[in-house]
Write a protein that holds these residues in place. Structure first.
Motif, mmCIF file in Angstrom:
data_model
loop_
_atom_site.group_PDB
_atom_site.id
_atom_site.type_symbol
_atom_site.label_atom_id
_atom_site.label_comp_id
_atom_site.label_asym_id
_atom_site.label_seq_id
_atom_site.Cartn_x
_atom_site.Cartn_y
_atom_site.Cartn_z
ATOM 1 N N ASP A 14 -22.209 -20.908 138.921
ATOM 2 C CA ASP A 14 -21.139 -21.054 137.946
ATOM 3 C C ASP A 14 -20.771 -22.135 137.701
ATOM 4 O O ASP A 14 -20.411 -22.494 136.562
ATOM 5 C CB ASP A 14 -20.104 -19.792 138.081
ATOM 6 N N VAL A 15 -20.629 -22.964 138.672
ATOM 7 C CA VAL A 15 -20.069 -24.451 138.376
ATOM 8 C C VAL A 15 -20.816 -25.239 137.513
ATOM 9 O O VAL A 15 -20.375 -26.068 136.719
ATOM 10 C CB VAL A 15 -19.605 -25.239 139.782
ATOM 11 N N MET A 44 -13.655 -27.240 133.593
ATOM 12 C CA MET A 44 -13.389 -27.199 135.003
ATOM 13 C C MET A 44 -12.226 -27.847 135.405
ATOM 14 O O MET A 44 -12.100 -29.083 134.903
ATOM 15 C CB MET A 44 -14.551 -27.632 135.996
ATOM 16 N N ALA A 97 -15.959 -17.874 141.573
ATOM 17 C CA ALA A 97 -17.145 -18.603 141.029
ATOM 18 C C ALA A 97 -18.108 -18.835 142.060
ATOM 19 O O ALA A 97 -17.836 -19.391 143.057
ATOM 20 C CB ALA A 97 -16.730 -19.781 140.255
ATOM 21 N N CYS A 142 -18.111 -21.072 148.163
ATOM 22 C CA CYS A 142 -18.158 -20.244 147.011
ATOM 23 C C CYS A 142 -18.127 -18.989 147.250
ATOM 24 O O CYS A 142 -17.796 -18.050 146.560
ATOM 25 C CB CYS A 142 -18.964 -20.869 145.949
ATOM 26 N N ALA A 164 -20.017 -23.392 133.549
ATOM 27 C CA ALA A 164 -18.743 -23.298 133.089
ATOM 28 C C ALA A 164 -18.333 -24.398 131.791
ATOM 29 O O ALA A 164 -18.852 -25.283 132.164
ATOM 30 C CB ALA A 164 -17.785 -23.464 134.226
ATOM 31 N N LYS A 211 -12.003 -18.482 136.899
ATOM 32 C CA LYS A 211 -12.607 -18.093 138.401
ATOM 33 C C LYS A 211 -12.306 -19.260 139.193
ATOM 34 O O LYS A 211 -11.848 -20.401 138.758
ATOM 35 C CB LYS A 211 -14.102 -17.995 138.092
ATOM 36 N N VAL A 252 -13.358 -22.811 135.552
ATOM 37 C CA VAL A 252 -13.443 -22.683 136.871
ATOM 38 C C VAL A 252 -12.371 -23.637 137.531
ATOM 39 O O VAL A 252 -12.260 -24.899 137.398
ATOM 40 C CB VAL A 252 -14.844 -23.225 137.441
#
Lengths: 786, 172
Positions: A374-375, A381, A370, A624, A378, A502, A476
């Motif tokens: 992306d965090v 998580m 990720a 990341c 998402a 991810k 994630v």
């Protein structure tokens, strides 16, 4: 959802239903002024600057709180609106002091802009201004109450954005006043977001206080060199006696992966660059004392000794330690130098996360890492270990705001009650050191459940959590350095059961990931290729030593035993940070490249003054895997980049540097490093030189040549060069990496930095130290109890 | 005809020359005149070497807002700001200019800095004899341009650089 059609100033605009009018106007290129409205914060409707005329509505409407509806006809600039805004500015100026010449916000103040645009030059108010003395709320935050226009942006960003809730409002109406949480001072994370977001000069920075003015500085967008999140920070630089001095760090360029965010370290802790303890000339040990000398003498000595030792005792008698803060190019060059010029695989760095294990586990799995962006997007998580609020402030911001704005589900498993549990739908506290068991349990090994179950988190609760996680889409999975080796493989095994899961593996320093990717390992080449898989490197470099080298602890042992005769440390402080016995190297030839006389530099025979990440260009990779470009901002006379020093040492050894830096191949552009005072800018005069046929091509000190090689050879780094140079983040994947190798988990030593420490570097930041001293005087509790 | 025309033109031209020879002299007696100005006379609006003014309490008027430097078309003003403290108060506001240099190699005496100044701190004096063989000496520091401490509080005259230099005016 179908778009809603509205008309703004005769222009047809379509925007998704639910869009605010102010945002719809902005998307059509029509700017509606506002003070209190700020994207992604809750609505306030306090400043009444964004008043617009909506047809069939009797009164002017606030565009920031009006949601668009089909067929709406809006005008944003009529004499009536103009008059309304003018009156608002006049009211605001009623008690606003006219101290623009001494206000730090002068020149970048939204109230100034509005006054220019809507011009209430004459005030009808004759009352005496309600003056209050300026207050210092913390070492870095000052509050000037009369300048405040009560837009409440600071209150909202501190509470909603940072989840700190350190600012509030006292009193009502005109006597409203922004107040800190502890009567006369702040107890908070000192992120400075309130200062950045303040439209006027009510909240100002203690670090930049009265230093200069915005238009006097050159603003350079670069990547922060503290934690591993890789925020973009804009450094304001000014010419000074010793080069270019960094006077301010802030976040005016919101295009980075951090968006609006910047923490204490990114904003204030640039001051190590101007610290008076900076080394500005090479030091050579003569008669037991480190004595200032010349560069030529230093390079000649290092070159001669390295060559002697290599030729007499072989490459394995030399150990190299790389840095977690230097650029990818420098790391790549260093390991290439070690392997090709010194003929040794004895190269290591301060490891803070097990990337080789992750690379091995994710091999052949595309899209399995990720990015920082992306965090934020998402839907779910999972956070195991680490405390992002302290160690990864940007990651914590992304997680927090993803939960707040996108209703993402956060699951937290930690041995401490970390602050992010407040955002979690499910928080489970586990015994210290049992994170690995969690990974094994999640991967399906039910026998691991015993050690992590307790009365509050029973076995059934764990099974329910696992089932719930397996049902998530696009999960994630974020894990700290507590999970290493086999446990990472377990976690990845669990992840492959979750659709499109991810991973983010958290390391601790600005370029820890880059150091790992670039192969600062005794047994791994760049891109996690084991020595047995050296094919393309052998072709490219014309030979790579076959046997894996020594890890850092092994080098120390070897030095004690007398086998290791030279030790070359670039931008690292293993003596101070990793508790290495300095006396192991007492009879060895030690070369250290650093900014300061660290514990390691003190035992050196030669110390070379190095430039820091703010003083050079190149690329860095965050935890990341997002690669970003460093722009040269500051400059200090007497320091050289690690890149240049390594090349010159190779040259002094009599090594053909064109074998090290392929500077006649690849893209002929200069990263702006080698051109003196104008450097750091996009190379304007390079364009002229090229047109005149005078382009000097690339020098061996040009990191672009190595970037070419990295992009060609290291899997995952084949990202768009244009995007990179434009200052955008580019995500690298691990799916094409080499097979990796299993490392002893004990080799990983987490930095355990907090919001206010930053390895050895942090000691030299006055801003960080002043905040810590202040905290020792007034110990902080966790702000805003749950 | 052309010859006659030319002679007439010369005669006309020379007549003005000869007429001027018998007019009284308009030239000032510079540099042999009396006083620190050596006989030079100025209009009040003359833009000479800058003077940094003080307020009625003897504090510097300059608050280091950098507007003069921003408005300067030849980029000859260099400022470093610092913060006033209760123990060390230099200007009336929060901030003062710790360093204020004007590079007279570059200054074109346009007066934009004076226009821009929000506190009337920088003014043009009447100093004009600044030519030098040493260009580095043409970077004037704040101390060279600052008006002297007023001898009596309340007076805030526009001081003349040349008079100040000759030590005739102002007591430190």
């Amino acid at each position: 959802m179908a778009d809603v059609n509205i008309t703004v100033d005769g222009k047809k605009v379509a925007a998704p239903a639910g869009t605010l009018l102010i945002e719809a106007c902005k998307s059509a290129g029509i700017e509606v002024p506002s003070f209190c409205y700020y994207p992604n914060l809750s609505l306030q409707g306090a400043c009444r600057m964004c008043l617009v005329k909506v047809e069939k509505m009797p009164k002017l409407q606030t565009a920031c709180t009006t949601v668009i509806s089909e067929g709406m006809a809006v005008s944003t600039d009529t004499p009536e609106i103009h008059q309304a805004r003018k009156s608002m500015v006049e009211m605001l100026l009623g008690n606003h002091p006219l101290d623009c010449p001494v206000c730090d916000a002068g020149g970048e103040c939204e109230l100034q802009d509005m006054t220019f645009a809507y011009g209430a030059a004459e005030s009808k108010f004759i009352d005496i201004k309600n003056h209050r003395e300026e207050q210092q709320w913390s070492p870095v935050v000052y509050f000037d109450r009369p300048r405040c226009i009560l837009c409440y942006r600071c209150v909202r960003v501190c509470g909603e954005g940072m989840d700190v809730w350190a600012l509030g409002v006292q009193n009502r109406g005109v006597s409203s006043v922004i107040a800190p949480n502890k009567e006369d001072h702040l107890e908070c994370e000192e992120c400075g977001m309130c200062i950045d977001i303040c439209p006027v000069g009510a909240l100002t920075s203690g670090a930049y206080r009265y230093k200069t003015r915005p238009w006097e500085m050159r603003h350079v967008g670069t990547t922060c060199t503290h934690c591993a999140d890789g925020c973009k920070t804009t450094l304001g630089v000014r010419r000074s006696d010793t080069g270019m001095e960094i006077v301010r760090g802030d976040n005016r360029d919101k295009s980075g992966i951090n968006g609006d965010f910047l923490c204490m370290k990114g904003r204030y802790a640039f001051d190590f660059a101007n610290h008076e303890d900076r080394l500005t000339q090479p030091l050579i040990r003569k008669d037991g004392r480190l004595t200032p000398s010349t560069w030529e003498e230093a390079f000649e000595l290092i070159g001669r000794r390295f060559k002697e030792i290599r030729d007499s005792a072989g490459g394995q008698a030399i150990g190299v330690v790389g840095s977690t803060r230097t650029t990818n190019e420098e790391n790549y060059l260093l390991q290439k130098f070690a392997r090709v010029a010194l003929g040794t695989n004895n190269i290591d760095h301060h490891r803070t996360a097990d990337f080789p294990a992750l690379a091995a586990a994710l091999r052949g799995k595309p899209e399995a890492t990720a990015s920082m962006r992306d965090v934020f997007k998402a839907p779910a998580m999972l956070l195991i270990g680490n405390n992002p609020t302290e160690q990864h402030p940007l990651l914590a911001w992304q997680i927090r705001n993803n939960v707040r704005l996108h209703k993402a589900r956060l699951y937290v498993i930690n041995s401490e009650p970390v602050k992010l549990r407040r955002q979690a739908v499910n928080f489970i506290q586990i015994p210290v050191g049992s994170e690995g068991n969690v990974a094994r349990f999640l991967s399906g090994d039910d026998s691991a459940a015993g050690s992590i179950s307790n009365p509050t988190a029973t076995r059934d609760a764990w099974v329910a959590l696992r089932d719930k996680l397996r049902g998530e889409q696009n999960l994630v999975i974020i894990f700290g350095s507590e999970i290493r080796g086999e446990d990472i493989a377990s976690l990845v095994k669990f992840g492959s059961a979750v659709p499109s899961a991810k991973f983010v593996c958290l390391s601790d320093y600005a370029n820890s990931r880059g150091a790992a990717d670039m192969g600062l390992y005794p047994d791994l080449l760049p891109g996690y290729h084991p020595m047995s898989d050296a094919g393309k490197w052998r072709d490219e470099w014309g030979g790579v030593p076959q046997t894996p080298g020594l890890t850092l602890p092994q080098m120390v042992e070897s030095a004690k035993a007398g086998n290791l005769k030279a030790f070359y440390v670039v931008g690292a402080n293993p003596v101070g940070r990793l508790g290495i016995d300095a006396f192991s190297f007492s009879q060895r030839f030690v070369v250290v490249q650093d900014m300061f006389l660290t514990e390691t530099a003190l035992i050196a025979d030669v110390v070379l003054p190095a430039a820091n990440a703010y003083e050079k260009s190149g690329t860095v990779t965050n935890t990341c895997g997002d690669v970003q470009f460093l722009q040269k901002a500051g400059e200090i006379t007497g320091a050289k980049s690690d890149f240049e020093m390594t090349v010159r040492i190779a040259d002094a050894m009599g090594f053909d540097v064109s074998k090290l830096v392929p500077f006649s191949r690849g893209t002929h552009s200069d990263m702006g490093q080698s051109r003196g005072a104008q450097s750091g800018e996009v190379d304007r005069h390079g364009v002229w030189l090229e047109a005149q046929g005078l382009e000097p091509k690339m020098s061996p000190f040009d990191p672009t040549a190595i970037l070419d090689e990295i992009q060609r050879l290291v899997p995952g780094y084949g990202v768009s060069r244009a995007n990179l140079l434009a200052g955008n983040d580019q995500h690298t994947t691990l799916s094409g990496s080499g097979a990796g190798v299993q490392h002893d988990p004990a080799l990983i030593a987490p930095a355990n930095d907090t919001l206010f420490t930053s390895g050895t570097l942090g000691r030299y930041s006055r801003a960080l130290n002043s905040v810590m001293e202040n905290r020792q005087k007034q110990p902080a509790e966790e702000v805003a109890a749950d | 005809m052309t010859v006659l025309k030319n002679i007439a033109a010369i005669a006309k031209g020379m007549s003005i020359t000869f007429m001027e020879m018998f007019q009284p002299t308009q030239v000032e007696n510079y540099p042999d005149g009396p006083g620190p100005l050596k006989g030079a006379k100025f209009q009040d609006r003359f833009r000479g070497v800058h003077v940094l003014q003080r307020d009625e309490n003897g504090l510097e008027k300059c608050v280091a807002c950098f507007l003069c430097a921003a408005s300067c078309p030849s980029n000859c003003i260099y400022i470093e700001a610092a913060e006033n403290t209760a123990e060390h108060r230099v200007s009336g506001a929060e901030r003062y200019a710790r360093v204020y240099n004007i590079d007279y190699n570059r200054c074109i005496f346009c007066g934009y800095c004076v226009e821009a100044c929000p506190t009337d701190a920088i003014t043009h004096g009447h100093g004009f004899e600044i030519a030098s063989f040493n260009a580095s000496g043409l970077v004037y520091r704040k101390e060279q341009m600052l008006a002297p401490q007023p001898a009596h509080m309340g007076a805030n005259a526009v001081f003349n650089h040349a008079e100040v230099a000759s030590g005739e005016l102002g007591v430190r």
